[in-house]
Design an enzyme around this catalytic site. Structure first.
Site, PDB file in Angstrom:
ATOM      1  N   THR A 160      47.917  33.781 -20.717  1.00 55.34           N
ATOM      2  CA  THR A 160      48.854  34.604 -21.485  1.00 55.34           C
ATOM      3  C   THR A 160      49.587  35.564 -20.546  1.00 55.34           C
ATOM      4  O   THR A 160      49.540  35.410 -19.317  1.00 55.34           O
ATOM      5  CB  THR A 160      48.121  35.329 -22.640  1.00 55.34           C
ATOM      6  OG1 THR A 160      49.091  36.000 -23.444  1.00 55.34           O
ATOM      7  CG2 THR A 160      47.101  36.347 -22.141  1.00 55.34           C
ATOM      8  N   ASN A 161      50.298  36.523 -21.102  1.00 52.11           N
ATOM      9  CA  ASN A 161      51.022  37.503 -20.279  1.00 52.11           C
ATOM     10  C   ASN A 161      50.868  38.880 -20.922  1.00 52.11           C
ATOM     11  O   ASN A 161      50.253  39.011 -21.979  1.00 52.11           O
ATOM     12  CB  ASN A 161      52.491  37.091 -20.149  1.00 52.11           C
ATOM     13  CG  ASN A 161      53.147  36.956 -21.502  1.00 52.11           C
ATOM     14  OD1 ASN A 161      53.333  37.931 -22.222  1.00 52.11           O
ATOM     15  ND2 ASN A 161      53.479  35.732 -21.884  1.00 52.11           N
ATOM     16  N   ARG A 162      51.463  39.896 -20.304  1.00 52.88           N
ATOM     17  CA  ARG A 162      51.189  41.264 -20.760  1.00 52.88           C
ATOM     18  C   ARG A 162      52.205  41.808 -21.765  1.00 52.88           C
ATOM     19  O   ARG A 162      52.308  43.013 -21.945  1.00 52.88           O
ATOM     20  CB  ARG A 162      51.076  42.192 -19.560  1.00 52.88           C
ATOM     21  CG  ARG A 162      49.687  42.110 -18.954  1.00 52.88           C
ATOM     22  CD  ARG A 162      49.606  42.944 -17.728  1.00 52.88           C
ATOM     23  NE  ARG A 162      50.416  42.304 -16.708  1.00 52.88           N
ATOM     24  CZ  ARG A 162      50.696  42.780 -15.514  1.00 52.88           C
ATOM     25  NH1 ARG A 162      50.258  43.910 -15.159  1.00 52.88           N
ATOM     26  NH2 ARG A 162      51.426  42.126 -14.660  1.00 52.88           N
TER      27      ARG A 162
END
Ligand code: C5P
Length: 401
Positions: free
Chosen positions: A211-213
């Site tokens: 995933t990412n932030r």
């Protein structure tokens, strides 16, 4: 920058429920957002709270009686009713709801409600049995039939010590309801905006994701600003910690594949698509059905394949497409290339490496570029204000269609 609540005249009727302490917080939130808040306390509310609590926050006289002769302060229930942009009753007891349903005018709140032409919103708060009693339910139906907006109650801990329906909705949600009502006739009324939000999660196995932030804040700000301007809003979002604005239709998705499906469906009837989500560019070729075990191998190579480019694949027929270019270098060049390759009308370029803006921050500092060659730097603004400017640009394009 102004928002939908700036300079709005809000009459806040507070009645004698134990939840009335939350009305102090509500008045404070409304005042902080720039509204002019004029409070009416019923007699029983005054047993719980003093007018001074509200006066200190709103800096306005508080109405405590129908027979108030304080003409200096200009308190007059008819004048109050006329200048109101909205009348909100929070918390509303079963007794006050019954009085409103029957048009009783034996106190300042009752008369104001009868005299106003502004929208009325009622937020019930009472014991669960009182709420569910046939009399209260019939009164609530009467209110709804008269286009009075009901917000809550919710299920939760009640003053009686029991858990059940009857709890006042949280002040933040009440503010969201007020914004929704006040925004109904805005300049985007009749338009449908689809906004995507959050970071997608591509699963490797049942417990591991790539995933990412992304926090989702930019997409939620788009939804909030669009609702404030009267649009119908569909928010296609991954799970976030944010609370969707009142009035939005939320479609929850997990990964790029699901977001692609949802956006394709929702965009068919939309006027604008704003892809604020951070969509993974790559997904694992295989996602294991079982948790992948630690093995003796020193390294683990995960094979990835490209995800569908959602915004590029959606038809531009009758749809304004707004994409984001979250970059850490060569921001403008990359943004322009992206606009052409994805057939976008507007691209919002931002430097996600900056601490003041970008992922997770409440602020953003972007350059809005469009296919007509206009380039506008917003400077550091709240994400809500950035959203407002993006929608301004989208509105320009809608007018041109
Ligand atoms: O290609 P890149 O990911 O940099 O493009 C960013 C823009 O494209 C964003 O608006 C993002 O939401 C959208 N996007 C998309 N589908 C993808 C990847 C990004 O719609 N698979």
């Amino acid at each position: 920058m102004p928002n939908i609540l700036t300079d709005k005249k809000i009459v806040l009727g507070v009645t004698g429920s134990i939840a009335c302490y939350k009305a102090v917080d509500l008045a404070s939130k409304l005042k902080q957002a720039g509204a002019l808040v004029e409070v009416i306390l019923t007699e029983s509310a005054q047993k719980f709270l003093s007018p001074l609590s509200f006066n200190s926050i709103t800096h306005q006289p508080v109405v405590t009686s129908l027979f108030d002769t304080n003409s200096e302060a200009g308190i007059n229930h008819v004048a109050l009713a006329r200048r109101a942009d909205i009348v909100v009753v929070a918390p509303a007891t079963a007794n006050t709801i019954a009085k409103i349903a029957h048009g009783q005018a034996d106190d300042a709140l009752g008369t104001t409600i009868l005299a106003t032409e502004a929208p009325i919103m009622v937020c019930p708060a009472m014991d669960g049995n009182m709420y569910e009693s046939p009399a209260t339910q019939a009164n609530i139906k009467t209110l709804k039939d008269r286009d009075i907006h009901l917000a809550g109650p919710e299920v939760g801990h009640l003053a009686s010590g029991q858990t059940g329906i009857g709890r006042l909705i949280e002040p933040q949600r009440i503010v969201s309801h007020i914004r929704f009502i006040l925004g109904r006739d805005g300049d985007l009324a009749g338009k449908t905006i689809v906004a995507s939000a959050g970071g997608t999660r591509e699963s490797l196995d049942p417990v591991r994701d790539i995933t990412n932030r992304s926090s989702g804040k930019m997409g939620y700000a788009i939804a909030e600003a669009a609702l404030d301007r009267g649009a119908s809003v569909v928010l296609v979002s991954t799970p976030t910690n944010l609370s969707p604005p009142v009035g939005s239709t939320v479609v929850l998705v997990k990964n790029a594949h699901d977001m692609h499906e949802a956006i394709t469906i929702e965009s068919k009837n939309a006027d604008v698509l704003v892809m604020a989500a951070a969509v993974a560019d790559w997904q694992p070729v295989r996602s294991s059905g079982q948790k992948i075990k630690k093995s003796d191998k020193e390294t683990w190579a995960v094979e990835l394949t490209q995800t569908p480019d959602i915004i590029a694949s959606v038809s531009s027929e009758g749809l304004i497409k707004v994409g984001f270019a979250a970059e850490t270098e060569s921001i403008l060049q990359n943004a322009e290339t992206k606009m052409k390759s994805k057939n976008l009308d507007i691209v919002v370029a931002n430097d996600v490496s900056s601490e003041q803006s970008g992922f997770g921050s409440d602020n953003n500092d972007v350059t809005i570029i469009d296919r007509l060659g206009r380039v506008e730097e917003t400077g550091l603004l709240s994400k809500y204000d950035v959203a407002w400017q993006i929608l301004d640009r989208a509105l320009d394009f809608m007018k041109a269609i």
